[in-house]
Design a protein around this motif. Structure first.
Motif, PDB file in Angstrom:
ATOM      1  N   ALA A 120       0.856  -1.197   0.000  1.00  0.00           N
ATOM      2  CA  ALA A 120       0.000   0.000   0.000  1.00  0.00           C
ATOM      3  C   ALA A 120       0.886   1.238   0.000  1.00  0.00           C
ATOM      4  N   ILE A 121       0.524   2.242  -0.787  1.00  0.00           N
ATOM      5  CA  ILE A 121       1.356   3.434  -0.863  1.00  0.00           C
ATOM      6  C   ILE A 121       0.847   4.497   0.092  1.00  0.00           C
ATOM      7  N   LEU A 122       1.771   5.301   0.590  1.00  0.00           N
ATOM      8  CA  LEU A 122       1.474   6.356   1.552  1.00  0.00           C
ATOM      9  C   LEU A 122       1.776   7.709   0.922  1.00  0.00           C
ATOM     10  N   LEU A 123       0.871   8.646   1.103  1.00  0.00           N
ATOM     11  CA  LEU A 123       0.999   9.975   0.532  1.00  0.00           C
ATOM     12  C   LEU A 123       0.850  11.013   1.622  1.00  0.00           C
ATOM     13  N   SER A 124       1.461  12.170   1.410  1.00  0.00           N
ATOM     14  CA  SER A 124       1.206  13.321   2.273  1.00  0.00           C
ATOM     15  C   SER A 124       0.586  14.406   1.414  1.00  0.00           C
ATOM     16  N   LYS A 125      -0.143  15.285   2.055  1.00  0.00           N
ATOM     17  CA  LYS A 125      -0.764  16.379   1.323  1.00  0.00           C
ATOM     18  C   LYS A 125       0.040  17.639   1.542  1.00  0.00           C
ATOM     19  N   ASP A 126       0.622  18.157   0.466  1.00  0.00           N
ATOM     20  CA  ASP A 126       1.388  19.384   0.574  1.00  0.00           C
ATOM     21  C   ASP A 126       0.447  20.564   0.746  1.00  0.00           C
ATOM     22  N   CYS A 127       0.790  21.441   1.662  1.00  0.00           N
ATOM     23  CA  CYS A 127      -0.129  22.524   1.987  1.00  0.00           C
ATOM     24  C   CYS A 127      -0.058  23.681   1.004  1.00  0.00           C
ATOM     25  N   VAL A 128       0.873  23.647   0.027  1.00  0.00           N
ATOM     26  CA  VAL A 128       1.003  24.747  -0.916  1.00  0.00           C
ATOM     27  C   VAL A 128       0.001  24.626  -2.051  1.00  0.00           C
ATOM     28  N   ASP A 129       0.019  23.487  -2.760  1.00  0.00           N
ATOM     29  CA  ASP A 129      -0.827  23.351  -3.938  1.00  0.00           C
ATOM     30  C   ASP A 129      -1.747  22.137  -3.888  1.00  0.00           C
ATOM     31  N   GLY A 130      -1.828  21.475  -2.732  1.00  0.00           N
ATOM     32  CA  GLY A 130      -2.705  20.318  -2.612  1.00  0.00           C
ATOM     33  C   GLY A 130      -2.159  19.051  -3.244  1.00  0.00           C
ATOM     34  N   ARG A 131      -0.905  19.091  -3.729  1.00  0.00           N
ATOM     35  CA  ARG A 131      -0.326  17.909  -4.363  1.00  0.00           C
ATOM     36  C   ARG A 131      -0.079  16.828  -3.325  1.00  0.00           C
ATOM     37  N   LYS A 132      -0.354  15.585  -3.706  1.00  0.00           N
ATOM     38  CA  LYS A 132      -0.066  14.454  -2.836  1.00  0.00           C
ATOM     39  C   LYS A 132       1.347  13.960  -3.128  1.00  0.00           C
ATOM     40  N   ASN A 133       2.215  14.002  -2.124  1.00  0.00           N
ATOM     41  CA  ASN A 133       3.594  13.555  -2.280  1.00  0.00           C
ATOM     42  C   ASN A 133       3.758  12.148  -1.731  1.00  0.00           C
ATOM     43  N   LEU A 134       4.603  11.341  -2.379  1.00  0.00           N
ATOM     44  CA  LEU A 134       4.871   9.981  -1.934  1.00  0.00           C
ATOM     45  C   LEU A 134       5.658  10.004  -0.628  1.00  0.00           C
ATOM     46  N   VAL A 135       5.165   9.294   0.369  1.00  0.00           N
ATOM     47  CA  VAL A 135       5.847   9.146   1.646  1.00  0.00           C
ATOM     48  C   VAL A 135       6.547   7.797   1.718  1.00  0.00           C
ATOM     49  N   GLY A 136       5.828   6.733   1.423  1.00  0.00           N
ATOM     50  CA  GLY A 136       6.427   5.414   1.551  1.00  0.00           C
ATOM     51  C   GLY A 136       5.526   4.329   1.027  1.00  0.00           C
ATOM     52  N   MET A 137       5.949   3.094   1.272  1.00  0.00           N
ATOM     53  CA  MET A 137       5.198   1.898   0.882  1.00  0.00           C
ATOM     54  C   MET A 137       5.157   0.950   2.075  1.00  0.00           C
ATOM     55  N   ILE A 138       3.988   0.436   2.382  1.00  0.00           N
ATOM     56  CA  ILE A 138       3.842  -0.495   3.493  1.00  0.00           C
ATOM     57  C   ILE A 138       4.627  -1.780   3.207  1.00  0.00           C
ATOM     58  N   ILE A 139       5.516  -2.134   4.127  1.00  0.00           N
ATOM     59  CA  ILE A 139       6.263  -3.392   4.015  1.00  0.00           C
ATOM     60  C   ILE A 139       5.456  -4.525   4.627  1.00  0.00           C
ATOM     61  N   THR A 140       4.926  -4.269   5.823  1.00  0.00           N
ATOM     62  CA  THR A 140       4.093  -5.271   6.484  1.00  0.00           C
ATOM     63  C   THR A 140       3.253  -4.606   7.558  1.00  0.00           C
ATOM     64  N   ASN A 141       2.070  -5.133   7.767  1.00  0.00           N
ATOM     65  CA  ASN A 141       1.253  -4.741   8.921  1.00  0.00           C
ATOM     66  C   ASN A 141       0.827  -5.981   9.690  1.00  0.00           C
ATOM     67  N   SER A 142       1.616  -7.059   9.529  1.00  0.00           N
ATOM     68  CA  SER A 142       1.368  -8.321  10.243  1.00  0.00           C
ATOM     69  C   SER A 142       2.605  -8.667  11.058  1.00  0.00           C
ATOM     70  N   CYS A 143       2.715  -8.069  12.240  1.00  0.00           N
ATOM     71  CA  CYS A 143       3.903  -8.235  13.082  1.00  0.00           C
ATOM     72  C   CYS A 143       3.491  -8.622  14.494  1.00  0.00           C
ATOM     73  N   GLN A 144       4.453  -9.201  15.190  1.00  0.00           N
ATOM     74  CA  GLN A 144       4.310  -9.428  16.621  1.00  0.00           C
ATOM     75  C   GLN A 144       5.568  -8.949  17.321  1.00  0.00           C
ATOM     76  N   PHE A 145       5.387  -8.370  18.499  1.00  0.00           N
ATOM     77  CA  PHE A 145       6.503  -8.058  19.389  1.00  0.00           C
ATOM     78  C   PHE A 145       6.462  -9.111  20.481  1.00  0.00           C
ATOM     79  N   GLU A 146       7.382 -10.095  20.378  1.00  0.00           N
ATOM     80  CA  GLU A 146       7.302 -11.294  21.202  1.00  0.00           C
ATOM     81  C   GLU A 146       5.921 -11.930  20.965  1.00  0.00           C
ATOM     82  N   GLN A 147       5.016 -11.972  21.967  1.00  0.00           N
ATOM     83  CA  GLN A 147       3.693 -12.579  21.755  1.00  0.00           C
ATOM     84  C   GLN A 147       2.591 -11.535  21.550  1.00  0.00           C
ATOM     85  N   GLU A 148       2.992 -10.299  21.354  1.00  0.00           N
ATOM     86  CA  GLU A 148       2.036  -9.197  21.306  1.00  0.00           C
ATOM     87  C   GLU A 148       1.794  -8.764  19.857  1.00  0.00           C
ATOM     88  N   ARG A 149       0.552  -8.807  19.422  1.00  0.00           N
ATOM     89  CA  ARG A 149       0.221  -8.376  18.065  1.00  0.00           C
ATOM     90  C   ARG A 149       0.412  -6.870  17.947  1.00  0.00           C
TER      91      ARG A 149
END
Length: 530
Positions: A235-264
């Motif tokens: 999934a791609i991430l965008l930010s909204k520039d406050c000057v002209d309303g252009r959406k700028n690329l921020v990043g791409m989701i690598i994963t949203n399925s993680c655990q910290f030890e046994q914690e989701r």
């Protein structure tokens, strides 16, 4: 053979769903979201995970160790030379149009891979694959999480050409770079473009969150406070520039399925697009292109929302990382004369050594007060030695309101250089003395973090989140619980005025209804202290 250069005036970044499929010996399918730009797609390498391509992973590992002069990429000619049996690829675009595509490039982002090992060593990354055969190669997952693909759309007009990494691919990365957000900070509003469950009916759905933290060398890894459905890689991430309303690329989701030890984990991990493109251009001795992009964009003013300004102005200098031999937690400075930190009692219980770090200030700390075992509220006050940079927080003058926007600022999951931030609302309010329920994302290490409103005033102290059971990984980090400042505010004020610890002993409640609220009595859930 070099393809014609891109027409840089027409392409704009958009979302896409990429499907990889093997027909034999049995049907295997994998899907990710991705970024489409003109006739090309950038997608996360995790797309290849279920296909058991150990030779490809092995080749990537050889590359990172200096193979072929240290360049960590594999182009189409190398793929053909390895005689890898790749799946067939297709892309679903707007209006559910599906087109075949071919893989042109696989490259590994070394700074990202290193960040996974150094800063996320206790994390587990859940798999797209299944079965014992796959599990034997589970160590390959980290390689694929830091690997990215470039694919080319195919149609009846444009012939399929074998291209190298030089030429059109450098043009592609340079063009994408012109859309990159150059100013990434905690608290930046971001918009996601994803396709929930890869249903074409929901193609390129929008969501909204914030940058929680920026991690790693080259600021390559982003911790994103965003609630996405499972399997939203790419999934791609965008930010909204406050000057002209252009959406700028921020990043791409690598994963949203993680655990910290046994914690989701309720946060998403994303690659910083600026760092990713910069890495690619640097590997091809084209860093001057990136410098030109930066010079062209110096007049762009990044969107700085209210919480971003608030963090920079005062919160960074009053949020404490509390470290003990056993673990760590968060806290907030409530007084400078004398200097005191408010946190949770379970963070500092049964420990002899306590260290606090606030920005550049590090000090030993002593427990002044701690909620007795078996009593509600779970609060503690620590004394410490501040330096001139430390500030204190102000307690809110008005009670929290239902659906009011709120923030948590602390150290969940990571003992990072700067605290992470999560944004949510007040989800539920109970009777006087009862807990506040919020939709902010709370995790281990976040206990004692302040719950603040948009003006930076203290509404409460985060104590726990809701779990299905003590042994279950079914935690609900966005059902987070805070002790309201209405509970402790007056006691703290009187204590600071009179310096009498006995005043804090009254910080409890014998009301059975209040105790039931705090203990989640008559439910199938429990509070998990962090």
């Amino acid at each position: 053979m070099r393809m014609p250069s891109l027409n840089l005036a027409t392409p704009k970044p958009d979302g896409v769903v990429v499907t990889a499929r093997f027909r034999s010996p049995k049907s295997i399918q994998s899907k990710v979201c991705g970024l489409v730009f003109g006739d090309f797609i950038i997608a996360p390498g995790i797309l290849l995970e279920p296909f058991m391509l150990p030779r490809l992973v092995e080749h990537i590992q050889q590359l990172k160790q200096g193979y072929k002069g240290g360049d960590t990429y594999i182009d189409r000619s190398t793929i053909d030379a390895l005689r890898l049996k790749l799946p067939s690829f297709s892309a679903t675009l707007e209006e559910a149009e599906t087109m075949p595509c071919q893989i042109l490039l696989v490259w590994s982002f070394g700074a990202l891979r290193q960040t996974f090992h150094t800063e996320l060593g206790r994390w587990r990354f859940l798999s797209k694959g299944s079965g014992d055969k796959y599990k034997a190669h589970i160590q390959d997952r980290l390689e694929l999480l830091s690997t990215f693909l470039v694919l080319q759309l195919q149609d009846s007009v444009k012939p399929i050409l074998s291209v190298g990494v030089d030429g059109v691919l450098v043009d592609l990365m340079s063009a994408v770079g012109q859309f990159c957000e150059l100013h990434l900070d905690r608290g930046l509003d971001v918009f996601s473009i994803s396709t929930p469950f890869f249903l074409h009916q929901f193609l390129n759905s929008w969501g909204k969150g914030i940058v929680s933290n920026v991690l790693g060398s080259e600021h390559c890894l982003l911790l994103i406070d965003l609630d996405l459905p499972p399997e939203s890689e790419g999934a791609i991430l965008l930010s909204k520039d406050c000057v002209d309303g252009r959406k700028n690329l921020v990043g791409m989701i690598i994963t949203n399925s993680c655990q910290f030890e046994q914690e989701r984990v309720g946060f998403c991990l994303a690659v910083n697009f600026k760092s990713l493109i910069q890495d690619f251009l640097r590997k091809h001795r084209r860093t001057y292109i990136w410098k030109c992009i930066i010079q062209d964009d110096v007049n762009i003013v990044a969107h700085r929302n209210q919480i971003k300004d608030l963090i920079d102005r005062c919160l960074d200098d009053c949020i404490a990382l509390i470290t003990t031999p056993r673990s760590w937690g968060s806290g907030v400075v409530i007084s400078l004369s004398p200097p005191y930190i408010l946190t949770c009692s379970h963070v500092v219980s049964q420990v002899k050594e306590i260290s606090v770090t606030i920005g550049t200030c590090t000090s030993r700390a002593e427990v002044v007060y701690s909620t007795p075992v078996g009593q509600i509220y779970d609060l503690a006050i620590l004394s410490f030695i501040p330096d001139a940079s430390v500030k204190k927080i102000c307690i809110a003058s008005a009670a929290p309101k239902l659906c009011e926007p709120v923030y948590i600022v602390g150290f969940p999951l990571l003992k990072s250089e700067k605290p992470s931030v999560s944004h949510g609302i007040v989800s539920h309010l109970t009777k006087s003395g009862g807990p506040i329920l919020t939709s902010c994302c709370l995790h281990s290490g976040g206990s004692g973090a302040p719950l603040v409103r948009s003006d930076g005033s203290l509404l409460g102290i985060m104590t726990s989140f809701v779990c299905a059971s003590e042994t279950s990984a079914r935690n609900f980090p966005r059902l987070s619980i805070a002790a309201s400042a209405d509970i402790f505010g007056e006691y703290l004020k009187t204590f600071l005025e009179k310096k009498d610890k006995k005043i804090l002993s009254r910080l409890t409640s014998n009301d059975p209804e209040v105790n039931k609220l705090w203990n989640l009595s008559s439910t199938n859930f429990i509070k998990c202290n962090l």
